[in-house]
Scaffold this motif. Structure first.
Motif, PDB file in Angstrom:
ATOM      1  N   ASP A 178       0.810  -1.223   0.000  1.00  0.00           N
ATOM      2  CA  ASP A 178       0.000   0.000   0.000  1.00  0.00           C
ATOM      3  C   ASP A 178       0.845   1.277   0.000  1.00  0.00           C
ATOM      4  OD1 ASP A 178       0.894  -0.568   2.554  1.00  0.00           O
ATOM      5  OD2 ASP A 178      -1.040  -0.263   3.544  1.00  0.00           O
ATOM      6  N   ASP A 179       2.046   1.216   0.597  1.00  0.00           N
ATOM      7  CA  ASP A 179       2.874   2.423   0.640  1.00  0.00           C
ATOM      8  C   ASP A 179       3.633   2.647  -0.666  1.00  0.00           C
ATOM      9  OD1 ASP A 179       5.710   0.967   1.502  1.00  0.00           O
ATOM     10  OD2 ASP A 179       3.943   0.070   2.401  1.00  0.00           O
ATOM     11  N   GLN A 180       3.444   1.742  -1.628  1.00  0.00           N
ATOM     12  CA  GLN A 180       4.142   1.885  -2.922  1.00  0.00           C
ATOM     13  C   GLN A 180       3.211   2.354  -4.039  1.00  0.00           C
ATOM     14  OE1 GLN A 180       5.389  -2.220  -3.169  1.00  0.00           O
ATOM     15  NE2 GLN A 180       7.451  -1.747  -2.400  1.00  0.00           N
ATOM     16  N   VAL A 181       1.909   2.442  -3.744  1.00  0.00           N
ATOM     17  CA  VAL A 181       0.954   2.819  -4.798  1.00  0.00           C
ATOM     18  C   VAL A 181       0.167   4.056  -4.365  1.00  0.00           C
ATOM     19  CG1 VAL A 181       0.704   0.447  -5.632  1.00  0.00           C
ATOM     20  CG2 VAL A 181      -0.877   1.293  -3.888  1.00  0.00           C
ATOM     21  N   ASP A 182      -0.565   4.623  -5.316  1.00  0.00           N
ATOM     22  CA  ASP A 182      -1.374   5.802  -5.017  1.00  0.00           C
ATOM     23  C   ASP A 182      -2.495   5.431  -4.027  1.00  0.00           C
ATOM     24  OD1 ASP A 182      -2.242   8.650  -6.491  1.00  0.00           O
ATOM     25  OD2 ASP A 182      -3.896   7.518  -5.588  1.00  0.00           O
ATOM     26  N   ALA A 183      -2.502   6.104  -2.879  1.00  0.00           N
ATOM     27  CA  ALA A 183      -3.444   5.732  -1.816  1.00  0.00           C
ATOM     28  C   ALA A 183      -4.893   5.931  -2.266  1.00  0.00           C
ATOM     29  CB  ALA A 183      -3.160   6.546  -0.560  1.00  0.00           C
ATOM     30  N   VAL A 185      -6.163   5.763  -5.384  1.00  0.00           N
ATOM     31  CA  VAL A 185      -6.549   4.713  -6.337  1.00  0.00           C
ATOM     32  C   VAL A 185      -6.774   3.398  -5.589  1.00  0.00           C
ATOM     33  CG1 VAL A 185      -5.731   3.319  -8.281  1.00  0.00           C
ATOM     34  CG2 VAL A 185      -5.385   5.803  -8.288  1.00  0.00           C
ATOM     35  N   LEU A 186      -5.907   3.118  -4.639  1.00  0.00           N
ATOM     36  CA  LEU A 186      -6.026   1.872  -3.870  1.00  0.00           C
ATOM     37  C   LEU A 186      -7.372   1.819  -3.132  1.00  0.00           C
ATOM     38  CD1 LEU A 186      -4.894  -0.758  -2.723  1.00  0.00           C
ATOM     39  CD2 LEU A 186      -3.695   0.590  -0.989  1.00  0.00           C
ATOM     40  N   MET A 187      -7.728   2.911  -2.446  1.00  0.00           N
ATOM     41  CA  MET A 187      -8.991   2.904  -1.699  1.00  0.00           C
ATOM     42  C   MET A 187     -10.189   2.865  -2.658  1.00  0.00           C
ATOM     43  SD  MET A 187      -8.377   2.458   1.398  1.00  0.00           S
ATOM     44  CE  MET A 187     -10.039   2.564   2.042  1.00  0.00           C
ATOM     45  N   GLU A 188     -10.032   3.515  -3.822  1.00  0.00           N
ATOM     46  CA  GLU A 188     -11.110   3.481  -4.828  1.00  0.00           C
ATOM     47  C   GLU A 188     -11.366   2.028  -5.266  1.00  0.00           C
ATOM     48  OE1 GLU A 188     -11.175   4.751  -9.430  1.00  0.00           O
ATOM     49  OE2 GLU A 188     -10.312   6.244  -8.100  1.00  0.00           O
ATOM     50  N   GLU A 189     -10.277   1.292  -5.513  1.00  0.00           N
ATOM     51  CA  GLU A 189     -10.440  -0.101  -5.947  1.00  0.00           C
ATOM     52  C   GLU A 189     -10.955  -0.983  -4.802  1.00  0.00           C
ATOM     53  OE1 GLU A 189     -10.529  -1.342  -8.882  1.00  0.00           O
ATOM     54  OE2 GLU A 189      -9.958   0.532  -9.848  1.00  0.00           O
ATOM     55  N   ILE A 228      -3.272  -5.413  -3.696  1.00  0.00           N
ATOM     56  CA  ILE A 228      -2.162  -4.856  -2.935  1.00  0.00           C
ATOM     57  C   ILE A 228      -2.237  -5.305  -1.470  1.00  0.00           C
ATOM     58  CG2 ILE A 228      -1.190  -2.631  -2.183  1.00  0.00           C
ATOM     59  CD1 ILE A 228      -0.894  -3.154  -5.211  1.00  0.00           C
ATOM     60  N   ILE A 229      -1.055  -5.474  -0.868  1.00  0.00           N
ATOM     61  CA  ILE A 229      -0.940  -5.874   0.545  1.00  0.00           C
ATOM     62  C   ILE A 229      -0.958  -4.631   1.431  1.00  0.00           C
ATOM     63  CG2 ILE A 229       0.655  -6.911   2.222  1.00  0.00           C
ATOM     64  CD1 ILE A 229       1.681  -8.702  -0.107  1.00  0.00           C
ATOM     65  N   TRP A 230      -1.716  -4.740   2.527  1.00  0.00           N
ATOM     66  CA  TRP A 230      -1.820  -3.620   3.474  1.00  0.00           C
ATOM     67  C   TRP A 230      -0.772  -3.801   4.571  1.00  0.00           C
ATOM     68  CZ3 TRP A 230      -5.586  -0.206   1.871  1.00  0.00           C
ATOM     69  CH2 TRP A 230      -6.560  -0.708   1.004  1.00  0.00           C
ATOM     70  N   ARG A 231       0.222  -2.884   4.613  1.00  0.00           N
ATOM     71  CA  ARG A 231       1.214  -2.975   5.695  1.00  0.00           C
ATOM     72  C   ARG A 231       1.442  -1.621   6.369  1.00  0.00           C
ATOM     73  NH1 ARG A 231       7.185  -3.469   2.650  1.00  0.00           N
ATOM     74  NH2 ARG A 231       7.080  -1.439   1.629  1.00  0.00           N
ATOM     75  N   GLN A 232       1.111  -0.539   5.673  1.00  0.00           N
ATOM     76  CA  GLN A 232       1.376   0.780   6.241  1.00  0.00           C
ATOM     77  C   GLN A 232       0.487   0.999   7.462  1.00  0.00           C
ATOM     78  OE1 GLN A 232       0.572   4.146   3.617  1.00  0.00           O
ATOM     79  NE2 GLN A 232       2.570   4.953   4.195  1.00  0.00           N
ATOM     80  N   ASP A 233      -0.798   0.722   7.277  1.00  0.00           N
ATOM     81  CA  ASP A 233      -1.758   0.858   8.369  1.00  0.00           C
ATOM     82  C   ASP A 233      -2.912  -0.097   8.075  1.00  0.00           C
ATOM     83  OD1 ASP A 233      -3.488   1.534  10.351  1.00  0.00           O
ATOM     84  OD2 ASP A 233      -4.036   3.487   9.505  1.00  0.00           O
TER      85      ASP A 233
END
Ligand code: FEO
Length: 395
Positions: A178-183, A185-189, A228-233
């Motif tokens: 998650d910390d490597q992609v646009d936050a 876009v990630l939440m939108e998907e 995507i894998i969630w590791r940031q939070d």
């Protein structure tokens, strides 16, 4: 995609599907592609968590071989029987002669009905622990998140949850985290995934998350089997799921219509003026020209929906009819719905739309509007007032 280490001794060995644009038999448009994630754990017992979709079996095999020979695999965890996570097994299993599969009883039944193979299978239940050596895996049944057989696998030593479909996204990327992609876009998907796959199951999801929270399991990483894998939070996606499962909504209305010669479109736009003037955020979609997956996603956080159609053969038009079948399946409990439309010599679309959704769990506004041919000035003013009335109905 090559094998990538996501934690010491744990590798992502799945496949990215950059090309897929329709998932689940055209029920879900995957504009950003998808991935079928699979995780290889190197311990005294070598373990694969989830496989991939059949056409990607060779990619999975090649990735595993970068780390270990296939015949070293001891255990395969099947969190979910659906083909996108097990389709590779008929090719993989003959190459892993000592591998035993672990899954729920429903998974065992489902695997047999999918592949008609007598694989070595051990049924597991919530709380069962599998010893791998330095690590253990704990199984948590998660029926109807989103199939009856679904389960989560948790590794306490790494504070890692592998929940299969839950918390996933249809999002193809070379990046893993998650910390490597646009936050955004990630939440939108992630929201699109929840809206189009999990929305009707909110009650089950809410209970499962609340039960897990009571266990106070340390959680540093959530590695789903799509995206995507969630590791940031990791709590970010858990809190989003809690909000969606509770049906938390915005001051927002989604208008979805289909029009034959433009009268219903003009009505939709005038109704939207009434809603906007009363402080509502409004999204308008001509469903004949819109992506249904996107529309359902917008509806997830909307307080109300307005559906409009021209009348044709005393019925609604075919694209809105197909879309309302999806809405019926979503079972949008707690939402409020209004209807409008236009007609030539006889009406019927509004009544048919109401009939389709009568058992969907939402509340209907008693007043609906339908006008003959193109509304005149006074009728357009009624559309404006209808938008304002619908706003009041939402309060
Ligand atoms: Fe990703 Fe339910 O399969």
């Amino acid at each position: 995609m090559a094998a990538i280490q996501i934690l010491p001794g744990i590798y992502s060995v799945g496949a990215v599907d950059w090309k897929i644009r329709n998932f689940h038999g055209h029920t879900y448009t995957t504009s950003r592609g998808s991935s079928y994630n699979s995780y290889l754990i190197i311990d005294e017992k070598i373990t694969l968590v989830d496989a991939v979709y059949g056409p990607f079996a060779q990619e999975l095999i090649d990735n595993i071989r970068q780390i270990v020979p296939l015949d070293k695999i001891d255990y395969i965890i099947a969190n979910h029987v659906e083909t996108d996570h097990t389709g590779a097994l008929p090719i993989l299993m003959p190459l892993c002669p000592k591998a035993k599969i672990f899954g729920t009883l429903k998974c065992q039944e489902g695997l047999f009905r999918h592949y008609y193979k007598h694989w070595n299978f051990q049924v597991v239940k919530t709380g069962d622990i599998l010893e791998l050596g330095k690590r253990t895996l704990t199984f948590i049944e998660a029926p109807m998140i989103h199939w009856p057989d679904s389960m989560f696998t948790y590794c306490p030593q790494d504070a890692l949850l592998m929940p299969n479909d839950a918390f996933g996204q249809h999002y193809a990327a070379n990046e893993q985290f998650d910390d490597q992609v646009d936050a955004g876009v990630l939440m939108e998907e992630a929201e699109k995934y929840y809206a189009n796959i999990l929305w009707p199951l909110g009650g089950v999801i809410l209970k499962k998350i609340q039960d897990l929270q009571k266990l106070n399991l340390p959680l540093k990483m959530i590695a789903p089997s799509h995206g995507i894998i969630w590791r940031q939070d990791p709590n970010k996606i858990i809190n989003a799921y809690l909000s969606w499962a509770k049906g938390e909504v915005k001051e927002k209305v989604v208008i979805v219509y289909e029009t034959m010669w433009g009268a219903t479109k003009k009505m939709a736009e005038k109704i939207a003026e009434g809603l906007s003037g009363a402080g509502m955020e409004v999204k308008i979609y001509d469903i004949g020209q819109s992506d249904r997956t996107e529309v359902i996603t917008q509806m997830l956080t909307a307080k109300g929906f307005l559906f409009g159609s021209s009348t044709h053969d005393n019925d609604m038009l075919p694209n809105i009819a197909a879309f309302l079948e999806i809405v019926k399946g979503v079972r949008p409990k707690g939402r409020k719905i209004g209807f409008f439309g236009s007609y030539g010599w006889a009406g019927g679309a509004v009544a048919e739309m109401q009939e389709t959704l009568k058992d969907c769990g939402a509340e209907f506004m008693a007043e609906a509007i339908a006008f003959k041919y193109l509304p005149d000035e006074s009728e357009f003013m009624q559309c404006l007032e209808f938008g304002k009335s619908f706003t009041k109905f939402l309060k």
